[in-house]
Design an enzyme around this catalytic site. Structure first.
Site, PDB file in Angstrom:
ATOM      1  CB  SER A  16      -0.983   0.000   1.175  1.00  0.00           C
ATOM      2  OG  SER A  16      -0.312   0.161   2.401  1.00  0.00           O
ATOM      3  NE  ARG A  68      19.902 -12.558   7.231  1.00  0.00           N
ATOM      4  CZ  ARG A  68      18.591 -12.371   7.185  1.00  0.00           C
ATOM      5  NH1 ARG A  68      18.039 -11.755   6.171  1.00  0.00           N
ATOM      6  NH2 ARG A  68      17.816 -12.792   8.166  1.00  0.00           N
ATOM      7  NE  ARG A  94      15.532 -11.341   2.776  1.00  0.00           N
ATOM      8  CZ  ARG A  94      15.988 -12.554   3.064  1.00  0.00           C
ATOM      9  NH1 ARG A  94      15.161 -13.494   3.455  1.00  0.00           N
ATOM     10  NH2 ARG A  94      17.280 -12.818   2.972  1.00  0.00           N
ATOM     11  CG  HIS A 112      10.528   1.340  11.567  1.00  0.00           C
ATOM     12  ND1 HIS A 112      10.656  -0.029  11.477  1.00  0.00           N
ATOM     13  CD2 HIS A 112      10.313   1.604  12.875  1.00  0.00           C
ATOM     14  CE1 HIS A 112      10.529  -0.561  12.678  1.00  0.00           C
ATOM     15  NE2 HIS A 112      10.324   0.403  13.546  1.00  0.00           N
ATOM     16  CB  THR A 144      22.798   3.258   7.968  1.00  0.00           C
ATOM     17  OG1 THR A 144      21.953   3.135   9.121  1.00  0.00           O
ATOM     18  CG2 THR A 144      22.778   4.695   7.465  1.00  0.00           C
ATOM     19  CD  GLU A 146      22.514   0.019  15.143  1.00  0.00           C
ATOM     20  OE1 GLU A 146      22.052  -0.311  16.232  1.00  0.00           O
ATOM     21  OE2 GLU A 146      23.279   0.998  14.990  1.00  0.00           O
ATOM     22  CG  LEU A 147      16.448  -3.653  11.298  1.00  0.00           C
ATOM     23  CD1 LEU A 147      16.203  -3.879   9.812  1.00  0.00           C
ATOM     24  CD2 LEU A 147      15.979  -4.851  12.109  1.00  0.00           C
ATOM     25  CG  ASP A 148      14.062  -0.673  11.684  1.00  0.00           C
ATOM     26  OD1 ASP A 148      13.897  -0.523  10.462  1.00  0.00           O
ATOM     27  OD2 ASP A 148      13.534  -1.599  12.340  1.00  0.00           O
ATOM     28  CD  GLN A 176      -1.169  10.975   9.649  1.00  0.00           C
ATOM     29  OE1 GLN A 176      -0.396  11.819   9.211  1.00  0.00           O
ATOM     30  NE2 GLN A 176      -2.483  11.144   9.658  1.00  0.00           N
TER      31      GLN A 176
HETATM   32  C1  GRF Z   1       3.967  -0.586   6.713  1.00  0.00           C
HETATM   33  O1  GRF Z   1       3.408  -0.336   7.974  1.00  0.00           O
HETATM   34  C2  GRF Z   1       5.425  -0.260   6.708  1.00  0.00           C
HETATM   35  O2  GRF Z   1       5.753   0.862   7.455  1.00  0.00           O
HETATM   36  C3  GRF Z   1       6.003  -1.486   7.348  1.00  0.00           C
HETATM   37  O3  GRF Z   1       5.250  -2.562   6.843  1.00  0.00           O
HETATM   38  C4  GRF Z   1       3.975  -2.091   6.426  1.00  0.00           C
HETATM   39  C5  GRF Z   1       3.880  -2.385   4.959  1.00  0.00           C
HETATM   40  O4  GRF Z   1       2.616  -2.114   4.422  1.00  0.00           O
HETATM   41  N1  GRF Z   1       7.415  -1.571   7.105  1.00  0.00           N
HETATM   42  P1  GRF Z   1       2.428  -2.035   2.846  1.00  0.00           P
HETATM   43  O5  GRF Z   1       3.027  -3.310   2.254  1.00  0.00           O
HETATM   44  O6  GRF Z   1       3.133  -0.812   2.346  1.00  0.00           O
HETATM   45  O7  GRF Z   1       0.950  -1.994   2.640  1.00  0.00           O
END
Ligand code: GRF
Length: 195
Positions: A16, A68, A94, A112, A144, A146-148, A176
């Site tokens: 989405s 990976r 991933r 995120h 980067t 490090e994840l998130d 949002q």
């Molecule tokens: C979203 O909440 C995004 O922030 C998170 O996973 C969800 C993915 O939703 N990483 P979509 O596939 O974009 O509908």
């Protein structure tokens, strides 16, 4: 400088956010084209939307690679067919290897579903409810190693309401996200134009 930027979007499922970006790029006539949508899962429902919009799609099935490193190498090859100026992770579930992240350094973004640095990782809405925070939201950041944890480009906050469940909170955040991500990508591209 190339007039039209190439964006490659990576998804794993519903897509989405990808859809919101595609629609915004079209409606606002961005100086950029969504060159391809690539999924690590063949059954990602977002692929059908992208194909229906005439966007090239590809699947690099993560469950068919032994490591990976091998998966990321194949994914990188599939992405680089489209000479991307920007790689957009949109629900791409991933963990990425350091060489892959380095290859796209400064030109790969992620969204995120939390107000980073709060709640990196999975189940962010449950984490927020369990922590009892008054506000939750979403963050767009540069990817980067490090994840998130990459530099934050934009955030959107929502109030946590009495009676919220993971589902109601996730839905309110997602509304949002669909505004935030296209806007942040647009700003990022505009910032790249001078290069
Ligand atoms: C979203 O909440 C995004 O922030 C998170 O996973 C969800 C993915 O939703 N990483 P979509 O596939 O974009 O509908």
């Amino acid at each position: 400088m190339r007039a039209m930027k190439n964006i490659v979007i990576l998804i794993s499922g519903r897509g989405s956010n990808m859809e919101a970006v595609v629609r915004a790029a079209q409606a606002e006539q961005w100086p950029a084209r969504i060159a391809a949508v690539i999924s690590n899962k063949a059954d990602a429902s977002g692929l059908a939307f992208a194909a229906g919009m005439g966007i090239a799609t590809a699947v690099v099935p993560s469950n068919q690679f032994a490591s990976r490193a091998e998966f990321d190498a194949a994914l990188q090859q599939a992405i680089d067919v489209y000479s991307p100026d920007l790689v957009v992770l949109a629900g791409f579930m991933r963990i990425l290897t350091a060489p892959f992240v380095a290859h796209y350094a400064g030109r790969m973004l992620n969204i995120h579903p939390s107000l980073l640095p709060a709640f990196p990782g999975l189940a962010t809405h449950r984490q927020a409810l369990e922590a009892g925070v008054a506000q939750h939201g979403a963050t767009v950041h540069i990817v980067t190693a490090e994840l998130d944890h990459g530099p934050v480009l934009a955030q959107a906050a929502v109030d946590v309401l009495p009676g919220d469940t993971e589902a109601t909170l996730a839905a309110r955040v997602l509304v949002q996200e669909h505004v935030l991500y296209p806007r942040a990508i647009r700003q990022f591209i505009d910032g790249q134009q001078g290069r």
